[in-house]
Motif scaffolding. Structure first.
Motif, PDB file in Angstrom:
ATOM      1  N   THR A 364      20.868  50.413  16.159  1.00  0.00           N
ATOM      2  CA  THR A 364      22.223  50.332  16.718  1.00  0.00           C
ATOM      3  C   THR A 364      23.001  49.164  16.155  1.00  0.00           C
ATOM      4  OG1 THR A 364      21.354  49.029  18.582  1.00  0.00           O
ATOM      5  CG2 THR A 364      21.505  51.420  18.870  1.00  0.00           C
ATOM      6  N   ASN A 365      22.310  48.135  15.660  1.00  0.00           N
ATOM      7  CA  ASN A 365      22.998  46.960  15.130  1.00  0.00           C
ATOM      8  C   ASN A 365      22.800  46.900  13.621  1.00  0.00           C
ATOM      9  OD1 ASN A 365      23.348  44.026  14.319  1.00  0.00           O
ATOM     10  ND2 ASN A 365      23.928  43.906  16.471  1.00  0.00           N
ATOM     11  N   MET A 366      23.923  46.821  12.887  1.00  0.00           N
ATOM     12  CA  MET A 366      23.841  46.801  11.437  1.00  0.00           C
ATOM     13  C   MET A 366      23.238  45.502  10.917  1.00  0.00           C
ATOM     14  SD  MET A 366      24.757  49.713  10.361  1.00  0.00           S
ATOM     15  CE  MET A 366      24.913  49.394   8.609  1.00  0.00           C
ATOM     16  N   GLY A 367      23.207  44.462  11.753  1.00  0.00           N
ATOM     17  CA  GLY A 367      22.546  43.229  11.352  1.00  0.00           C
ATOM     18  C   GLY A 367      21.068  43.460  11.083  1.00  0.00           C
ATOM     19  N   GLY A 465      28.470  38.064  18.375  1.00  0.00           N
ATOM     20  CA  GLY A 465      29.464  37.007  18.528  1.00  0.00           C
ATOM     21  C   GLY A 465      30.828  37.433  18.013  1.00  0.00           C
ATOM     22  N   TRP A 466      31.366  36.634  17.115  1.00  0.00           N
ATOM     23  CA  TRP A 466      32.725  36.861  16.623  1.00  0.00           C
ATOM     24  C   TRP A 466      32.798  37.897  15.496  1.00  0.00           C
ATOM     25  CZ3 TRP A 466      29.443  33.064  15.250  1.00  0.00           C
ATOM     26  CH2 TRP A 466      29.247  32.826  13.888  1.00  0.00           C
ATOM     27  N   ILE A 467      31.654  38.308  14.954  1.00  0.00           N
ATOM     28  CA  ILE A 467      31.651  39.282  13.854  1.00  0.00           C
ATOM     29  C   ILE A 467      31.720  40.692  14.438  1.00  0.00           C
ATOM     30  CG2 ILE A 467      30.429  40.175  11.857  1.00  0.00           C
ATOM     31  CD1 ILE A 467      31.531  37.378  11.489  1.00  0.00           C
ATOM     32  N   ARG A 468      32.893  41.293  14.321  1.00  0.00           N
ATOM     33  CA  ARG A 468      33.096  42.634  14.870  1.00  0.00           C
ATOM     34  C   ARG A 468      33.308  43.676  13.780  1.00  0.00           C
ATOM     35  NH1 ARG A 468      37.772  41.948  19.173  1.00  0.00           N
ATOM     36  NH2 ARG A 468      37.164  44.098  19.636  1.00  0.00           N
ATOM     37  N   ASP A 469      33.337  43.228  12.543  1.00  0.00           N
ATOM     38  CA  ASP A 469      33.532  44.165  11.422  1.00  0.00           C
ATOM     39  C   ASP A 469      32.850  43.592  10.192  1.00  0.00           C
ATOM     40  OD1 ASP A 469      34.303  45.996   9.563  1.00  0.00           O
ATOM     41  OD2 ASP A 469      36.458  45.631   9.726  1.00  0.00           O
ATOM     42  N   LEU A 470      31.686  44.145   9.855  1.00  0.00           N
ATOM     43  CA  LEU A 470      30.918  43.638   8.730  1.00  0.00           C
ATOM     44  C   LEU A 470      31.539  43.988   7.377  1.00  0.00           C
ATOM     45  CD1 LEU A 470      27.314  44.404  10.018  1.00  0.00           C
ATOM     46  CD2 LEU A 470      28.217  42.143   9.481  1.00  0.00           C
ATOM     47  N   PRO A 550      33.143  40.756   2.041  1.00  0.00           N
ATOM     48  CA  PRO A 550      32.725  41.332   3.324  1.00  0.00           C
ATOM     49  C   PRO A 550      31.599  40.503   3.923  1.00  0.00           C
ATOM     50  CG  PRO A 550      33.011  43.064   1.702  1.00  0.00           C
ATOM     51  CD  PRO A 550      33.147  41.763   0.960  1.00  0.00           C
ATOM     52  N   VAL A 551      31.703  40.221   5.200  1.00  0.00           N
ATOM     53  CA  VAL A 551      30.739  39.316   5.815  1.00  0.00           C
ATOM     54  C   VAL A 551      29.330  39.913   5.782  1.00  0.00           C
ATOM     55  CG1 VAL A 551      31.045  40.181   8.172  1.00  0.00           C
ATOM     56  CG2 VAL A 551      30.387  37.796   7.799  1.00  0.00           C
ATOM     57  N   GLY A 552      29.231  41.242   5.679  1.00  0.00           N
ATOM     58  CA  GLY A 552      27.913  41.861   5.551  1.00  0.00           C
ATOM     59  C   GLY A 552      27.192  41.399   4.308  1.00  0.00           C
ATOM     60  N   VAL A 553      27.932  41.236   3.201  1.00  0.00           N
ATOM     61  CA  VAL A 553      27.347  40.738   1.950  1.00  0.00           C
ATOM     62  C   VAL A 553      26.894  39.294   2.124  1.00  0.00           C
ATOM     63  CG1 VAL A 553      27.773  40.301  -0.496  1.00  0.00           C
ATOM     64  CG2 VAL A 553      28.805  42.283   0.602  1.00  0.00           C
ATOM     65  N   VAL A 554      27.711  38.492   2.803  1.00  0.00           N
ATOM     66  CA  VAL A 554      27.373  37.074   3.009  1.00  0.00           C
ATOM     67  C   VAL A 554      26.153  36.944   3.898  1.00  0.00           C
ATOM     68  CG1 VAL A 554      28.263  34.847   3.765  1.00  0.00           C
ATOM     69  CG2 VAL A 554      29.823  36.507   2.748  1.00  0.00           C
ATOM     70  N   VAL A 555      26.060  37.796   4.919  1.00  0.00           N
ATOM     71  CA  VAL A 555      24.877  37.775   5.794  1.00  0.00           C
ATOM     72  C   VAL A 555      23.636  38.143   4.983  1.00  0.00           C
ATOM     73  CG1 VAL A 555      23.762  38.888   7.763  1.00  0.00           C
ATOM     74  CG2 VAL A 555      26.174  38.247   7.894  1.00  0.00           C
ATOM     75  N   TYR A 556      23.771  39.157   4.123  1.00  0.00           N
ATOM     76  CA  TYR A 556      22.648  39.531   3.261  1.00  0.00           C
ATOM     77  C   TYR A 556      22.223  38.349   2.398  1.00  0.00           C
ATOM     78  CZ  TYR A 556      20.451  41.115  -1.042  1.00  0.00           C
ATOM     79  OH  TYR A 556      19.615  41.226  -2.119  1.00  0.00           O
ATOM     80  N   TRP A 557      23.178  37.671   1.793  1.00  0.00           N
ATOM     81  CA  TRP A 557      22.878  36.554   0.913  1.00  0.00           C
ATOM     82  C   TRP A 557      22.196  35.422   1.690  1.00  0.00           C
ATOM     83  CZ3 TRP A 557      24.868  36.633  -4.284  1.00  0.00           C
ATOM     84  CH2 TRP A 557      24.490  35.503  -5.036  1.00  0.00           C
TER      85      TRP A 557
END
Length: 579
Positions: A364-367, A465-470, A550-557
Motif C-alpha cells: 500500500t505504501n510506495m516507500g 509525513g509531508w511527502i504526498r506525491d512521490l 521527483p522525490v521518489g528518485v531522491v528517496v531511492y538514492w
C-alpha cells in the motif's frame, strides 16, 4: 597533475561523466515551476488548454461552467469514469476519471481529460456523416434525442446512466435515421454502434468520420516524456509513432492503423480501429487546432428501406501498464502498452515499470516498493560493487608506494607511469574498476527517473509525513525553514529535506570510503588532498542537482547510499583481515 596519479584521474573522469549526466537531466527535464504546474495538464482549466477543434462554422466561445451546465446534456458512467454528452452534435466532451485527482489537496476535483466544445480549449470526440445524395450533414449542429424506457421523449437529460449504456436518435431530412448506442465497458473503452436506417425510397450514400478534436494543448515540455500524438503507423510497418504537435502541418494519412491518439504524461485518448477504417491526423487553419480522424475508406451505401451497422471505439483513460496490456490481449490492440513512453532504454524501463506496477498492487505504501527496488539493485550489483570498493580501498593502501614512485621519477613521467602500472599489476589492482559503480548507476538512475516520472502508480503516491506525491519534488524547503516562513523561495533555492538527507548520506558514505585501508597516517599528496576536498564538494553539488528531481528518485538514492554504507563497512572489515 593527473598524469601523476591514475586514481585521481579516474575520479575526475567518473565525476565529469556522471555530473554531465545529472546536469543534462536537470537542464532537459526540470522545467517545473511548482507542484501544481508540474501537473497542470491534469487540472480542469489545464485540460481545457489541451484541446483542439477545427469547426466548419463560426461559433461563440463560452466558459467551461456554462458549457457543462447546458440542459441538453446527458451523463453516462461506470465505476471508473463519468462522461458528459451534449445532445447537440452528440459530442462527448467531458470524461471525468473517478479514481484520479487533479492534485494532492484534500478537496481536489477529479481529473477531466476532456474539455467542452465551444470553450477556449476544446477537447472532444464526435462522429459525423455527410449525405452525398443531398449534401446534408449530420454533425455538431444535429440534435439527438435519448431513447429508452425511462426517457423516450427526452425527459430529464441531465440524469446519469450508471449502467454505462445510452441510446440516442437523430434523423435527416433526406430520410436517414441514426440510432446510436454508446456503451462504456468496465474500464475506459467507449463502444459506439450506429444503426443507419434508410427510410426513404432511394439509395443513399454517406461518408463518415469519427474525430477527436483538440485545441491549444498545454504540454509540460519535459524531454523525459513524449506529449503529442502517438499510435501505430500502418504505413511504416506498424511501428509506434510519436509525433510532437509542432511537427504537424496539414493532413497525414497513416492507413489502417490499429490505434492512434493524443498522449499526455499520464493520460491517453485514442481511436481504436477494429475494422479496416483509415486514420489520419491534421492541423487546420494554421492555429493550434488538431484533429485525429477515423473514417471508412469507401463511401457507405444504404439501399432504400434497409439498414446497416457501423462500430467505433475510443479509449480515454490512464496510461496504466496493466490496463493497456489487458486491452491488448482482449481486443488484439497490438503494442497498446507502448503508448507509455519507455524511452531509449525500454529494455530496462519497460520491465522496471511492469515490476513497479505489480509491486504497487502488493504494497500500500510506495516507500516500501522503493526500498525493495533499491535492495534488489544492490543485490544484483553487489559482486561488481564489492570488487570496485575493494579496488578503491587497495588503491588507498598503496598510495604511499605510489607517492614514492612519483618522487623518484618526478622528472621522467613515462617511466613513472610504467612503474605505477607495474605496481598496480603486482598488487592486482585495476584503476578503472573504481569508476564502474558510478558508471553503472547512470543507466539505472536514468530508467528510475523516467519510471518514477511517467508511472501512474507513482503519481500522487504518498510516502509519509509531508511527502504526498512521490512523482514531484520535495515540497518542504530548508530555505524557508520547512514552511515556517510563509515564503516560496526561487527555483535555485528550493532545496528539500530529502535531497538534504541524500547529500548527508552521500557525504557519510564517502567519508567511510576514504577512511579504509591501513595507511591513512601517510603523508598526503596534493592529489589526495584534492580528492578529499572533492569529497565535500560532490554531496553539495548532488544535493542541489537532485533538489528538483521527483522525490521518489531522491528517496531511492538515499536508501541506496545507506546500503552502500553498510557494504563499505563490511568490505573495510574484510580488507582489514586480508591485509
Amino acid at each position: 597533475m593527473f598524469d601523476n596519479n591514475d586514481s585521481s584521474k579516474n575520479l575526475f573522469i567518473a565525476l565529469f561523466l556522471f555530473m554531465g549526466f545529472m546536469l543534462g537531466y536537470q537542464y532537459l527535464f526540470e522545467g517545473k515551476k511548482s507542484e501544481e504546474e508540474s501537473h497542470s495538464v491534469e487540472t480542469v482549466s489545464n485540460q481545457q488548454q489541451q484541446n483542439i477543434v477545427p469547426v466548419p462554422f463560426q461559433k461563440q466561445v463560452i466558459s467551461v461552467d456554462e458549457a457543462i451546465s447546458r440542459p441538453s446534456r446527458l451523463n453516462l458512467e461506470n465505476d471508473k469514469l463519468k462522461a458528459s454528452i451534449d445532445r447537440q452534435g452528440c459530442v462527448i466532451d467531458s470524461i471525468i476519471l473517478k479514481q484520479y485527482k487533479q492534485n494532492v489537496k484534500e478537496k481536489s476535483h477529479n481529473v477531466d481529460i476532456f474539455c467542452p466544445k465551444n470553450t477556449d480549449n476544446e477537447y472532444y470526440y464526435m462522429i459525423s456523416y455527410i449525405d452525398q445524395t443531398s449534401s446534408e450533414g449530420i454533425d455538431e449542429e444535429a440534435v439527438w434525442d435519448r431513447l429508452g424506457p425511462d426517457n423516450n421523449n427526452g425527459g430529464d437529460d441531465s440524469s446519469s446512466d450508471n449502467n454505462g449504456r445510452i441510446v440516442l436518435r437523430t434523423q435527416t431530412k433526406n430520410g436517414i435515421v441514426i440510432e446510436r448506442t454508446i456503451i462504456i465497458d468496465n474500464g475506459y473503452l467507449f463502444n459506439i454502434n450506429d444503426k443507419l436506417i434508410n427510410i426513404s425510397q432511394k439509395k443513399i450514400t454517406l461518408t463518415n468520420s469519427s474525430d477527436i478534436f483538440r485545441k491549444n494543448p498545454t504540454i509540460s515540455n519535459y524531454a523525459v516524456v513524449h506529449e503529442g500524438l502517438v499510435g501505430i503507423n500502418h504505413l511504416s510497418n506498424d511501428n509506434v509513432d510519436e509525433i510532437k504537435y509542432k511537427k504537424i502541418n496539414g493532413k497525414t494519412d497513416i492507413g489502417e492503423s490499429k490505434w492512434f491518439g493524443y498522449t499526455d504524461i499520464y493520460w491517453l485518448v485514442c481511436h481504436v480501429n477494429t475494422a479496416t477504417n483509415v486514420i489520419s491526423y491534421s492541423k487546420e487553419n494554421g492555429d493550434e487546432n488538431y484533429k485525429i480522424s477515423l473514417y471508412s475508406r469507401t463511401p457507405i451505401s444504404i439501399e432504400a428501406n434497409s439498414a446497416i451497422n457501423i462500430d467505433y471505439k475510443m479509449f480515454a483513460g490512464p496510461k496504466d501498464m496493466t490496463i493497456l496490456k489487458n486491452y491488448n490481449k482482449d481486443l488484439s490492440i497490438s503494442k497498446f502498452e507502448m503508448a507509455i513512453d519507455f524511452g531509449w532504454f525500454f529494455i530496462l524501463t519497460k520491465p522496471l515499470l511492469y515490476l513497479l506496477d505489480q509491486m504497487s498492487k502488493w504494497f500500500t505504501n510506495m516507500g516500501i516498493v522503493i526500498l525493495l527496488l533499491t535492495l534488489m539493485f544492490k543485490l544484483l550489483t553487489y559482486p561488481l560493487t564489492k570488487k570496485s570498493m575493494y579496488s578503491v580501498a587497495r588503491m588507498k593502501q598503496i598510495q604511499p608506494k605510489v607517492a614514492n614512485i612519483q618522487k623518484i621519477y618526478a622528472n621522467d613521467k613515462q617511466r613513472m607511469n610504467m612503474e605505477i602500472m607495474s605496481l598496480y599489476k603486482k598488487e592486482k589492482i585495476s584503476p578503472m574498476s573504481g569508476c564502474l559503480p558510478m558508471l553503472l548507476q547512470a543507466p539505472v538512475f536514468f530508467c528510475l527517473y523516467k519510471v518514477f516520472f511517467i508511472s501512474i502508480e507513482m503519481r500522487h503516491a504518498p510516502l509519509f509525513g509531508w511527502i504526498r506525491d512521490l512523482s514531484s519534488a520535495d515540497p518542504l524547503y530548508i530555505t524557508n525553514f520547512f514552511g515556517i516562513i510563509d515564503w516560496i523561495p526561487p527555483k535555485f533555492l528550493q532545496i528539500g529535506v530529502w535531497p538534504l538527507i541524500m547529500g548527508i548520506t552521500m557525504l557519510l558514505q564517502q567519508k567511510i570510503s576514504s577512511s579504509n585501508g591501513k595507511n591513512n597516517t601517510a603523508q598526503k599528496t596534493p592529489e589526495t588532498k584534492l580528492q578529499e576536498n572533492m569529497m565535500y564538494i560532490l554531496p553539495i553539488m548532488f544535493t542541489y542537482v537532485c533538489a528538483s528531481f521527483p522525490v521518489g528518485v531522491v528517496v531511492y538514492w538515499t536508501i541506496s547510499n545507506l546500503f552502500g554504507i553498510f557494504q563499505q563497512q563490511y568490505i573495510n572489515r574484510s580488507l582489514g583481515k586480508k591485509v
